[in-house]
Design a protein around this motif. Structure first.
Motif, mmCIF file in Angstrom:
data_model
loop_
_atom_site.group_PDB
_atom_site.id
_atom_site.type_symbol
_atom_site.label_atom_id
_atom_site.label_comp_id
_atom_site.label_asym_id
_atom_site.label_seq_id
_atom_site.Cartn_x
_atom_site.Cartn_y
_atom_site.Cartn_z
ATOM 1 N N LEU A 112 -7.818 5.362 -5.862
ATOM 2 C CA LEU A 112 -7.051 6.596 -5.724
ATOM 3 C C LEU A 112 -8.030 7.757 -5.609
ATOM 4 O O LEU A 112 -9.032 7.794 -6.310
ATOM 5 N N SER B 148 0.844 -1.190 0.000
ATOM 6 C CA SER B 148 0.000 0.000 0.000
ATOM 7 C C SER B 148 0.883 1.245 0.000
ATOM 8 O O SER B 148 0.653 2.191 -0.764
ATOM 9 N N LYS B 149 1.902 1.249 0.824
ATOM 10 C CA LYS B 149 2.823 2.388 0.894
ATOM 11 C C LYS B 149 3.597 2.542 -0.416
ATOM 12 O O LYS B 149 3.794 3.656 -0.909
ATOM 13 N N THR C 184 2.386 6.679 -6.867
ATOM 14 C CA THR C 184 1.377 7.638 -7.320
ATOM 15 C C THR C 184 1.804 9.070 -7.003
ATOM 16 O O THR C 184 1.658 9.967 -7.843
ATOM 17 N N GLU C 185 2.337 9.273 -5.823
ATOM 18 C CA GLU C 185 2.830 10.609 -5.478
ATOM 19 C C GLU C 185 3.903 11.061 -6.452
ATOM 20 O O GLU C 185 3.903 12.202 -6.907
ATOM 21 N N SER D 190 -5.098 10.726 -1.579
ATOM 22 C CA SER D 190 -5.156 9.590 -0.664
ATOM 23 C C SER D 190 -5.482 8.344 -1.464
ATOM 24 O O SER D 190 -5.882 8.424 -2.625
ATOM 25 N N GLN D 191 -5.281 7.218 -0.830
ATOM 26 C CA GLN D 191 -5.565 5.951 -1.480
ATOM 27 C C GLN D 191 -6.231 5.048 -0.461
ATOM 28 O O GLN D 191 -5.919 5.103 0.714
ATOM 29 N N HIS E 20 1.327 4.095 -2.918
ATOM 30 C CA HIS E 20 1.137 5.500 -2.550
ATOM 31 C C HIS E 20 2.329 6.332 -3.015
ATOM 32 O O HIS E 20 2.162 7.402 -3.616
#
Length: 181
Positions: free
Chosen positions: A132, A100-101, A107-108, A122-123, A104
């Protein structure tokens, strides 16, 4: 000739249509029939339509606190990366938070690093489904650059899935060889 900015905009739009075609030729065909000619005034509308055709599950709502539009979206490529990433990492894969991290951070990097179009990101993960959520900036939202940063994200996820699947296939082959020996 047209200005350089116009040419860039058209090239980025064509890139998005190509990605849509690779993902769903029928959707790209329908889109191209709907818009045989696109002028600059229609460009932003067309960009949004192509972008949200690429994603599966898209929801929009208005956030009163930020006075901005929030978009929630998901894509099978991102879900597949999450699923395959967890399967490829026997030590940490069983823990949802590690992959998950990673998603994240990916995507960032691709979306928030490329444009000022997003105020907040946020996700959410439900099982193996990744959603997303982007709070679009009311002042700096640039649909073309935001959409292309999402295409960059999806292309990166595709490459990562292929790499992980090759790694899993190699691991499976090694296990079969060990069992046969």
């Amino acid at each position: 000739m047209y200005g350089i900015e116009y040419e860039d905009d058209i090239l980025l739009l064509l890139r998005m249509i190509k990605f849509l075609h690779m993902q769903s030729p029928d959707a790209a065909h329908i889109f191209c029939q709907s818009y045989p000619v696109v002028d600059m005034e229609e460009l932003l509308m067309v960009i949004d339509e192509v972008m949200w055709d690429i994603f599966d599950d898209v929801n929009f709502f208005f956030d009163e606190e930020y006075e901005a539009t929030v978009v929630q979206c998901s894509h099978p490529i991102i879900d597949r990366l999450y699923e395959q990433g967890r399967a490829s990492d026997p030590k940490h894969g069983s823990r949802q938070s590690v992959w998950s991290k990673k998603l994240h951070d990916i995507t960032e990097y691709f979306v928030l690093g490329a444009t000022n179009s997003v105020n907040k990101f946020s996700q959410h993960i439900a099982g193996d489904h990744v959603v997303l959520e982007f709070c679009l900036s009311p002042d700096y939202y640039e649909p073309l650059y935001f959409a292309n940063s999402l295409v960059d994200l999806l292309r990166y996820c595709q490459c990562s899935v292929r790499r992980i699947e090759a790694k899993l296939a190699e691991r499976e082959t090694e296990n079969i060889r060990k069992e046969a020996a």
